[in-house]
Design an enzyme around this catalytic site. Structure first.
Site, PDB file in Angstrom:
ATOM      1  N   ARG A   1     100.752  -2.853 -12.381  1.00 20.33           N
ATOM      2  CA  ARG A   1      99.041  -2.771 -13.107  1.00 20.33           C
ATOM      3  C   ARG A   1      98.439  -3.631 -12.115  1.00 20.33           C
ATOM      4  O   ARG A   1      97.186  -3.799 -12.345  1.00 20.33           O
ATOM      5  CB  ARG A   1      99.242  -3.012 -14.621  1.00 20.33           C
ATOM      6  CG  ARG A   1      99.432  -1.831 -15.296  1.00 20.33           C
ATOM      7  CD  ARG A   1      99.289  -2.013 -16.964  1.00 20.33           C
ATOM      8  NE  ARG A   1      99.411  -0.949 -17.617  1.00 20.33           N
ATOM      9  CZ  ARG A   1     100.274  -0.469 -18.247  1.00 20.33           C
ATOM     10  NH1 ARG A   1     101.523  -1.184 -18.399  1.00 20.33           N
ATOM     11  NH2 ARG A   1     100.542   0.628 -18.889  1.00 20.33           N
TER      12      ARG A   1
ATOM     13  N   LYS B   1     110.822  -9.684 -17.269  1.00 21.03           N
ATOM     14  CA  LYS B   1     109.112  -9.337 -17.260  1.00 21.03           C
ATOM     15  C   LYS B   1     108.792  -8.582 -18.426  1.00 21.03           C
ATOM     16  O   LYS B   1     107.701  -8.938 -18.977  1.00 21.03           O
ATOM     17  CB  LYS B   1     108.789  -8.687 -16.111  1.00 21.03           C
ATOM     18  CG  LYS B   1     107.084  -7.803 -15.985  1.00 21.03           C
ATOM     19  CD  LYS B   1     106.302  -8.929 -15.989  1.00 21.03           C
ATOM     20  CE  LYS B   1     104.977  -8.470 -15.510  1.00 21.03           C
ATOM     21  NZ  LYS B   1     104.632  -7.331 -16.368  1.00 21.03           N
TER      22      LYS B   1
ATOM     23  N   MET C   1     108.903   3.101 -14.139  1.00 20.37           N
ATOM     24  CA  MET C   1     107.564   4.078 -14.087  1.00 20.37           C
ATOM     25  C   MET C   1     107.121   4.233 -12.719  1.00 20.37           C
ATOM     26  O   MET C   1     105.964   4.669 -12.800  1.00 20.37           O
ATOM     27  CB  MET C   1     106.542   3.676 -15.148  1.00 20.37           C
ATOM     28  CG  MET C   1     107.149   3.729 -16.533  1.00 20.37           C
ATOM     29  SD  MET C   1     105.889   3.878 -17.630  1.00 20.37           S
ATOM     30  CE  MET C   1     104.741   2.560 -17.506  1.00 20.37           C
TER      31      MET C   1
ATOM     32  N   GLY D   1     109.734  -6.456  -7.704  1.00 22.35           N
ATOM     33  CA  GLY D   1     110.562  -6.602  -9.077  1.00 22.35           C
ATOM     34  C   GLY D   1     111.248  -5.698  -9.128  1.00 22.35           C
ATOM     35  O   GLY D   1     112.613  -5.835  -9.351  1.00 22.35           O
ATOM     36  N   HIS D   2     110.926  -4.409  -8.985  1.00 18.58           N
ATOM     37  CA  HIS D   2     111.758  -3.269  -9.079  1.00 18.58           C
ATOM     38  C   HIS D   2     112.817  -3.261  -8.118  1.00 18.58           C
ATOM     39  O   HIS D   2     113.998  -2.968  -8.501  1.00 18.58           O
ATOM     40  CB  HIS D   2     111.083  -2.023  -8.928  1.00 18.58           C
ATOM     41  CG  HIS D   2     109.863  -1.556  -9.937  1.00 18.58           C
ATOM     42  ND1 HIS D   2     108.426  -1.725  -9.548  1.00 18.58           N
ATOM     43  CD2 HIS D   2     109.769  -1.348 -11.289  1.00 18.58           C
ATOM     44  CE1 HIS D   2     108.137  -1.368 -10.635  1.00 18.58           C
ATOM     45  NE2 HIS D   2     108.681  -1.229 -11.490  1.00 18.58           N
TER      46      HIS D   2
HETATM   47  P1  AMP Z   1     108.133  -0.517 -15.188  1.00 19.33           P
HETATM   48  O1  AMP Z   1     108.100   0.396 -13.909  1.00 19.33           O
HETATM   49  O2  AMP Z   1     106.969  -1.403 -15.342  1.00 19.33           O
HETATM   50  O3  AMP Z   1     108.427   0.319 -16.422  1.00 19.33           O
HETATM   51  O4  AMP Z   1     109.372  -1.359 -15.060  1.00 19.33           O
HETATM   52  C1  AMP Z   1     110.681  -1.108 -14.961  1.00 19.33           C
HETATM   53  C2  AMP Z   1     111.426  -2.384 -14.925  1.00 19.33           C
HETATM   54  O5  AMP Z   1     111.003  -3.252 -13.650  1.00 19.33           O
HETATM   55  C3  AMP Z   1     111.394  -3.103 -16.332  1.00 19.33           C
HETATM   56  O6  AMP Z   1     112.810  -3.411 -16.443  1.00 19.33           O
HETATM   57  C4  AMP Z   1     110.940  -4.298 -15.949  1.00 19.33           C
HETATM   58  O7  AMP Z   1     110.884  -5.378 -16.782  1.00 19.33           O
HETATM   59  C5  AMP Z   1     111.003  -4.600 -14.349  1.00 19.33           C
HETATM   60  N1  AMP Z   1     109.784  -5.265 -13.566  1.00 19.33           N
HETATM   61  C6  AMP Z   1     108.651  -5.152 -13.770  1.00 19.33           C
HETATM   62  N2  AMP Z   1     108.004  -6.029 -13.044  1.00 19.33           N
HETATM   63  C7  AMP Z   1     108.945  -6.802 -12.643  1.00 19.33           C
HETATM   64  C8  AMP Z   1     108.938  -8.066 -12.044  1.00 19.33           C
HETATM   65  N3  AMP Z   1     107.733  -8.861 -11.632  1.00 19.33           N
HETATM   66  N4  AMP Z   1     110.183  -8.707 -11.633  1.00 19.33           N
HETATM   67  C9  AMP Z   1     111.355  -8.118 -12.109  1.00 19.33           C
HETATM   68  N5  AMP Z   1     111.445  -6.997 -12.816  1.00 19.33           N
HETATM   69  C10 AMP Z   1     110.258  -6.246 -12.886  1.00 19.33           C
END
Ligand code: AMP
Length: 281
Positions: free
Chosen positions: A187, A149, A30, A36-37
């Site tokens: 967040r 996560k 998103m 992490g990403h």
């Molecule tokens: P999001 O942008 O929050 O929808 O996350 C996109 C992807 O990044 C999802 O697969 C999440 O699980 C992963 N993600 C988010 N936070 C982390 C993190 N701290 N470490 C590893 N991957 C993450």
């Protein structure tokens, strides 16, 4: 950076990769990208011949009172981070094209999506399953990279991928944390310095509970109480010990379990979890 905005263009790109015998690795996000990403993007870039990430803040997974409109949008920085992480193609669909006038079709994954975030945020997993289906149809990847996560989300997507016969391998990557243990999250940007300091209690509670499990504790109530003990300064939504595959609560540690927590710290709703496997079970 190759920026693709329509499903037709996305499919054409994927078709060209496949014709060139490159496997396609896909990282749905998103945006508001962090390390992490980046870890998921590096994995896709290393393992697959062609890597693509999507950036789409998906309206159908937010309730009207949630943070859809305030969700951080940092497109230029996101492109730079993707580029640095080896991903040079980004799919950025428009919300109006994803959900056109009269849109009526949703994917509902029963049972596994019912508890925890599925209970606190009843629209959430339906929105996630629907958007991931649409992204899978546009990108047609060989592998899709998600992270622990969002472990519950991974379990829902695995179930959906199996049930709907998507020929896609779901890869689950580890959680990337800040130096003090806080799980990285888009967040976390909502936290002021005082809240940021308090937020570390989520991971501290989980690590304390893990130490207890490592020392032989198997009773869920005792493990949950140990984690809760650290969570007095935040507003807890849930702390649960669940079976790692079905996400149903367990009374004792047997086989693979996940200890999950969700809590409000100021206006940020944060989630975190740890996995534990009782090798003697
Ligand atoms: P999001 O942008 O929050 O929808 O996350 C996109 C992807 O990044 C999802 O697969 C999440 O699980 C992963 N993600 C988010 N936070 C982390 C993190 N701290 N470490 C590893 N991957 C993450």
């Amino acid at each position: 950076m190759n920026i693709i905005t329509t499903a037709d263009e996305m499919r054409a790109w994927s078709f060209a990769q496949r014709r060139a015998e490159r496997s396609i690795g896909f990282v749905p996000t998103m945006g508001a990208l962090h390390e992490g990403h980046a870890s998921l993007m590096r994995a896709a870039a290393e393992r697959d011949g062609a890597a693509v990430a999507s950036i789409f803040v998906n309206p159908t997974q937010f309730a009207p009172n949630e943070d859809y409109s305030q969700y951080p949008r940092t497109f230029d920085a996101d492109c730079a981070l993707a580029d640095r992480s080896g991903v040079h193609t980004i799919y950025v669909p428009h919300a109006k094209a994803m959900y056109s006038e009269g849109y009526s079709t949703y994917v509902n994954v029963e049972r596994v999506s019912e508890g925890l975030c599925g209970k606190s945020r009843p629209q959430f997993f339906r929105g996630v399953a629907t958007v991931v289906t649409k992204l899978f149809n546009a990108v047609q990847p060989d592998r899709a990279y998600f992270a622990q996560k969002d472990a519950h989300q991974c379990a829902v997507i695995r179930r959906m991928t199996r049930d709907l016969d998507f020929p896609i391998e779901i890869v689950e990557m580890p959680i990337v944390r800040e130096a003090d243990g806080l799980a990285m999250s888009s967040r976390n940007r909502y936290l002021n310095p005082e809240e940021r300091t308090r937020a570390v209690c989520l991971s501290r509670g989980l690590f304390k509970a893990r130490t207890l499990m490592e020392s032989g504790e198997r009773v869920a109530a005792a493990i949950i109480a140990a984690a809760r003990d650290e969570l007095k300064d935040v507003e807890v939504d849930y702390v649960e010990l669940v079976a790692a595959d079905t996400f149903t609560p367990v009374a004792r540690v047997e086989g693979a379990v996940t200890l999950v927590v969700a809590a409000w710290v100021g206006k940020a709703r944060l989630i975190d979890n740890i996995k534990f496997e009782d090798c003697n079970a």
